[in-house]
Structure formats: structure tokens, C-alpha cells
Design a protein around this motif. Structure first.
Motif, mmCIF file in Angstrom:
data_model
loop_
_atom_site.group_PDB
_atom_site.id
_atom_site.type_symbol
_atom_site.label_atom_id
_atom_site.label_comp_id
_atom_site.label_asym_id
_atom_site.label_seq_id
_atom_site.Cartn_x
_atom_site.Cartn_y
_atom_site.Cartn_z
ATOM 1 N N LEU A 83 -5.266 -0.779 12.260
ATOM 2 C CA LEU A 83 -6.497 -1.415 12.073
ATOM 3 C C LEU A 83 -7.356 -0.847 13.273
ATOM 4 C CD1 LEU A 83 -8.475 -3.029 10.327
ATOM 5 C CD2 LEU A 83 -7.708 -5.216 11.644
ATOM 6 N N VAL A 96 0.784 -1.256 0.005
ATOM 7 C CA VAL A 96 -0.031 -0.053 -0.068
ATOM 8 C C VAL A 96 0.740 1.049 -0.039
ATOM 9 C CG1 VAL A 96 -1.837 1.418 1.179
ATOM 10 C CG2 VAL A 96 -1.819 -1.033 1.570
ATOM 11 N N PHE A 114 -9.370 2.316 -0.861
ATOM 12 C CA PHE A 114 -9.368 3.076 0.230
ATOM 13 C C PHE A 114 -10.176 4.343 0.078
ATOM 14 C CE2 PHE A 114 -6.489 0.974 3.423
ATOM 15 C CZ PHE A 114 -5.782 0.561 2.512
ATOM 16 N N SER A 126 -14.643 -11.418 6.070
ATOM 17 C CA SER A 126 -13.859 -10.221 6.266
ATOM 18 C C SER A 126 -12.459 -10.447 5.619
ATOM 19 C CB SER A 126 -13.562 -9.683 7.525
ATOM 20 O OG SER A 126 -12.921 -10.403 8.295
ATOM 21 N N SER A 127 -11.745 -9.084 5.211
ATOM 22 C CA SER A 127 -10.435 -9.347 4.822
ATOM 23 C C SER A 127 -9.760 -7.836 5.353
ATOM 24 C CB SER A 127 -10.322 -9.438 3.483
ATOM 25 O OG SER A 127 -9.041 -9.435 2.917
ATOM 26 N N ARG A 128 -8.744 -8.091 6.316
ATOM 27 C CA ARG A 128 -8.104 -6.837 6.740
ATOM 28 C C ARG A 128 -6.665 -6.875 6.763
ATOM 29 N NH1 ARG A 128 -10.775 -10.823 10.105
ATOM 30 N NH2 ARG A 128 -9.927 -10.928 12.140
ATOM 31 N N LEU A 129 -6.199 -5.502 6.930
ATOM 32 C CA LEU A 129 -4.717 -5.525 7.026
ATOM 33 C C LEU A 129 -4.405 -5.078 8.681
ATOM 34 C CD1 LEU A 129 -3.876 -3.263 3.710
ATOM 35 C CD2 LEU A 129 -4.170 -5.773 4.186
ATOM 36 N N ASP A 130 -3.996 -6.301 9.211
ATOM 37 C CA ASP A 130 -3.628 -6.154 10.663
ATOM 38 C C ASP A 130 -2.304 -5.648 11.191
ATOM 39 O OD1 ASP A 130 -3.340 -9.323 11.981
ATOM 40 O OD2 ASP A 130 -2.556 -8.765 10.403
ATOM 41 N N TYR A 174 -17.884 -5.610 3.908
ATOM 42 C CA TYR A 174 -16.418 -5.938 3.541
ATOM 43 C C TYR A 174 -15.737 -4.769 3.723
ATOM 44 C CZ TYR A 174 -17.075 -10.855 2.234
ATOM 45 O OH TYR A 174 -17.227 -11.983 2.356
ATOM 46 N N TRP A 182 -4.337 1.189 -2.288
ATOM 47 C CA TRP A 182 -3.659 -0.499 -2.290
ATOM 48 C C TRP A 182 -3.222 -0.530 -3.776
ATOM 49 C CZ3 TRP A 182 -5.469 -4.224 -5.775
ATOM 50 C CH2 TRP A 182 -4.766 -5.397 -5.480
ATOM 51 N N ASN A 217 -13.329 -1.767 6.189
ATOM 52 C CA ASN A 217 -12.551 -1.609 7.555
ATOM 53 C C ASN A 217 -12.404 -0.296 7.742
ATOM 54 O OD1 ASN A 217 -12.309 -4.590 7.364
ATOM 55 N ND2 ASN A 217 -10.598 -4.337 5.516
ATOM 56 N N TYR A 254 -9.373 2.128 9.493
ATOM 57 C CA TYR A 254 -7.641 2.432 9.991
ATOM 58 C C TYR A 254 -7.612 3.976 10.388
ATOM 59 C CZ TYR A 254 -7.251 -1.840 6.950
ATOM 60 O OH TYR A 254 -7.234 -2.753 6.554
ATOM 61 N N TRP A 291 0.921 -3.521 9.756
ATOM 62 C CA TRP A 291 1.680 -2.819 8.706
ATOM 63 C C TRP A 291 3.427 -2.213 9.017
ATOM 64 C CZ3 TRP A 291 -1.248 0.642 4.957
ATOM 65 C CH2 TRP A 291 -2.616 0.281 5.013
#
Lengths: 121, 106
Positions: B46, A37, B97, A105-109, B32, A47, B34, B36, A111
Motif C-alpha cells: 500500500l 485477491v 482494481f 477509507s478502506s485499504r489493504l495494508d 475511496y 479482488w 488506493n 499499490y 499482504w
């Protein structure tokens, strides 16, 4: 503790190439999809790409037009981004991020802090 | 690609206030979505995933809601450390985003 450390950024001339790296630690690297990203100065997050844990599947944002290639070396816990034909619009801070996928879900936990790429003559 | 539109682009509020940020998707993305947080000079963090689920370790004053095309991030009892830019992300299809919302403390 999960850690992601990017490197490889720097000053490059328009039309040039650069290879970014991201070294991971604190988790089983091969089990996770990884993402790149970027954030251009004064702009929002963008992204760029992901690669699955086994390296078999990749996806890119359409705007890259085939100039960037994502890859990984699971033996070295490393993620890469090969960037070619760079323009000033590629000037940005580039982050790698770990992806967690659930049933809904799909997430960026996690970085990394990012590596700065500056494209300028 | 699915366009994500956030509003406002910036907001200034006092400590203890409630702040609401909205994110609109260009098409139905189910849940879906999120959120941040990016503090100045720091990597994104997150906060919320699947529209309303609080990430481990995130203070309960943060909450998310919404589904399909309209989503909200709410910060209750705003604290000085909440000074940051907040971004939504859809992962229904090729991830994208929103433009970000800068939260400033009066």
C-alpha cells in the motif's frame, strides 16, 4: 510484525476443488476484515472476497458465481478460501490481505506473498 | 461493478524523472481510491489511501491526488527501486482494481 502466510495451492484438474489457508500473526486477527485477491499470469490484481472480523458478513466479486466460499477461524488466526468447480481461468497467485477501515477509507495494508493455484489437465 | 481504467499501461523513465499515472473510475467514487506498488516477485504494498494520504513509511516522493472519477499517482525523483507495477483500487462499492501500470527504468 504483521505476517500473513498463505498455503494450500497446487496443481488441480479442471472441475476440481482446493482449499486455501492464510495464517496471520502479529496482530489481533479477530479485529480485522480479511480479503482474498488473486493475480493471474500477466494480468492485474483481481479482488475476490472479504469477511468481517466476526465472520458475520462476507462479500464476493460477482464473477465467482458462487463457486468460492470464504471463512475464518479466529481461534486459530486463520483465513480460508474454499474453491470449487475450478477452471483454467482460476490459475493465479492467490493473496490474503488485511483490511483497515477508516471513516472515509478502506485499504489493504498488509499482504501475504501468495500461494499459486494451477488448474490444468 | 465499478470499472477502473489506468493509463498508461507501461511507462519508461530515467532516474530522477517525474512519472504520472492516471486512474479513471466508471462512476463517482468520492475519494475511496488506493494505490499499490508491486515489485517483481513481491506482494503488493500500500502506497496511498483515500486518494492522497501517504501510508506510513512510504517515501514522500510518492503522492496522490484526485476525487470523484479522476485520480493521479505521481512519483517524483524516480529511483531504481521504483521499478514496479502500480495499481489503483476503488473501495467505494464492491472493490475493484485497475489493470496496472508497469514502470520501467531507462
Amino acid at each position: 510484525e504483521v505476517q500473513l502466510v498463505e498455503s494450500g495451492g497446487g496443481l488441480v484438474q479442471p472441475g476440481g476443488s482446493l482449499r486455501l489457508s492464510c495464517v496471520a500473526s502479529g496482530f489481533t486477527f479477530s479485529a480485522y476484515t480479511m480479503n482474498w485477491v488473486r493475480q493471474a499470469p500477466g494480468k492485474g490484481l483481481e479482488w475476490l472476497s472479504f469477511i468481517t472480523g466476526d465472520g458475520e458478513s462476507v462479500l464476493y466479486t460477482h464473477s465467482l458465481k458462487g463457486r468460492f466460499t470464504i471463512s475464518r477461524d479466529n481461534a486459530k488466526n486463520s483465513l480460508f478460501l474454499q474453491m470449487n468447480s475450478l477452471t483454467d481461468e482460476d490459475t493465479a497467485l492467490y493473496h490474503c490481505a488485511r483490511e483497515v477501515d477508516g471513516s472515509d477509507s478502506s485499504r489493504l495494508d498488509h499482504w501475504g506473498q501468495g500461494t499459486l493455484v494451477t488448474v490444468s489437465s | 461493478d465499478i470499472q477502473m481504467t489506468q493509463s498508461p499501461s507501461s511507462v519508461s523513465a530515467s532516474v530522477g524523472d517525474r512519472v504520472t499515472i492516471t486512474c479513471r473510475a466508471g462512476q463517482n467514487i468520492n475519494k475511496y481510491l488506493n494505490w499499490y506498488q508491486q515489485r517483481p516477485g513481491k506482494a503488493p504494498k500500500l502506497l496511498i489511501y483515500a486518494a492522497s494520504r501517504l501510508q506510513n513509511g512510504v517515501p514522500s516522493r510518492f503522492s496522490g491526488s484526485g476525487s470523484e472519477t479522476d485520480f493521479t499517482l505521481t512519483i517524483n525523483n524516480l529511483q531504481p527501486e521504483d521499478l514496479a507495477t502500480y495499481s489503483c483500487q476503488q473501495t467505494y462499492s464492491n472493490p475493484s482494481f485497475g489493470g496496472g501500470t508497469k514502470v520501467e527504468i531507462k
